[in-house]
Design a protein around this motif. Sequence first.
Motif, PDB file in Angstrom:
ATOM      1  N   SER A  49     -22.550   6.936  13.972  1.00  0.00           N
ATOM      2  CA  SER A  49     -21.445   6.198  14.576  1.00  0.00           C
ATOM      3  C   SER A  49     -21.692   6.061  16.080  1.00  0.00           C
ATOM      4  O   SER A  49     -22.604   6.681  16.642  1.00  0.00           O
ATOM      5  CB  SER A  49     -20.132   6.951  14.350  1.00  0.00           C
ATOM      6  N   ASP A  52     -21.338   9.443  17.686  1.00  0.00           N
ATOM      7  CA  ASP A  52     -22.506  10.291  17.438  1.00  0.00           C
ATOM      8  C   ASP A  52     -23.684   9.882  18.315  1.00  0.00           C
ATOM      9  O   ASP A  52     -24.422  10.728  18.826  1.00  0.00           O
ATOM     10  CB  ASP A  52     -22.909  10.210  15.960  1.00  0.00           C
ATOM     11  N   ARG A  93     -26.045  -2.298  19.735  1.00  0.00           N
ATOM     12  CA  ARG A  93     -24.665  -2.034  19.314  1.00  0.00           C
ATOM     13  C   ARG A  93     -23.711  -2.123  20.495  1.00  0.00           C
ATOM     14  O   ARG A  93     -22.587  -2.621  20.361  1.00  0.00           O
ATOM     15  CB  ARG A  93     -24.563  -0.643  18.686  1.00  0.00           C
ATOM     16  N   GLU A 103     -17.370   6.261  25.361  1.00  0.00           N
ATOM     17  CA  GLU A 103     -18.691   6.305  24.721  1.00  0.00           C
ATOM     18  C   GLU A 103     -19.712   5.496  25.513  1.00  0.00           C
ATOM     19  O   GLU A 103     -20.879   5.887  25.640  1.00  0.00           O
ATOM     20  CB  GLU A 103     -18.574   5.775  23.291  1.00  0.00           C
TER      21      GLU A 103
END
Length: 463
Positions: A49, A52, A93, A103
């Motif tokens: 993810s 992660d 991503r 993130e």
Amino acid sequence: FGSSHFGSSMSRLLKAFAESERQLSRGGGSGAAAALGLRFQRFVQDSASAADCAAAATLLAKRPRAAEEALAGVADIDARGLLKHLGAVALPRLAAGAFGPEETTELLHALSREPDAQLRRGLQVSSGAVQRAVTSLEPQALALVANSYARAKLRDQPLMLQIARRGSEVLCRADASATAGLAHAFANLQTYHHGLFSAIKRRLSEVLHELSIAEVAACLYAIARSLPPSHRGDPVEAAFDMESPRGFGSATLPLFERLRQEIEKNNMNRATALLAVQAMDIMQFRDETTASRLLSDAVLGWRSASPTEICTALHAVSNLEVRSVPVSQMLRLPALGLASPQQLCMLSSSLNRIIHAPLLPARARLRCRRSYRAWLRLLSDACQAAVVESPARDEEGQASPLRSASPAAALGCLVLLPSSTWPCALGAAATLPDLRRFLQFSRHLRSAQHASQSASGLTTSEL
């Protein structure tokens, strides 16, 4: 920076990959060790993810030993290599908007520890997503993102504008570290935003006594690099101007006073000292006591300094006319033998100014044959470098042989040595190869001057 979910998942991805490798090994299909990175990249692509990815990148970049523990049982671990493979998956991503603001911050801060062309391409493609993320970040996270781009040496103007706008809004609640970090990142990227730096000046007055010595030096360096260009006014005057909205005096003077106080505690490393020295050099802040402490062997560790660090320090010594640095010792530094051609030319210029500065004491002169010999050898190497290296480029990108002629002044100033020592300097200390290089360089310079259409294009130093 980090939250509880980062802490709990930091090693989760790596442990899961280690387990998949053990299962693969038991099945007899582990394959070549060289393919470990590609297997890790596929595993991240299929299983990880965004959270992660960000957490694993942080572990690989900042705590490689902990990463190796999480990958227990996996052979031939290369944390830096795995970080690059993770980035190859995470950056596309990021561009697609799969990462949240926290993130994004954590991922960029980790990946920027290993900057390369792949990272810069990924950041360019991800610019829009990062711009959206920074609109909700707090000061500490803003500073981390800005410093990530500074590490990568990527000046993304639309992104820096967004960071500056957000920083202007939230710096009122920034701590000392975030304030200094944001200023330093913008300075390293040679980007100035008046609203942001106005907010930085205001905040510095409030957190001044919370700044560490490294942060004080970073702020001074940031101000020095953010002064207006000469065609818009006197940059040195702007550095100490207390009245104009674009002046930095309200921040500069208290920072220098804080620097003096912190120096007394002797808790400074070489990197911090060099930042402070560069700031003093650019702003022409002449304080013999402060400069001498910054440039002392106890702080700078001259014999273990790199050629780049020595160039920076000696440039400041020559500009600020610091009296405490003995030239004879400088000429015997081991790093001079590792200097690049460009650095040799820079060193010859700085050392020449120090040797012939009228205000320097006798300890800065060449007082023995060994010192003369070392100076002539360095000057000889600089002359050869200027001849052998391809001509430097001027502002328009045209080849300009005169731009590589910086040893000329040093060579000419040999005749300014005291008449009683001049025969010793040239006749006894110079070797025949040195003299040949001097002659070759003189011919090179003369041909360059003849090739120049007009003397009106010469800079002051060339003239």
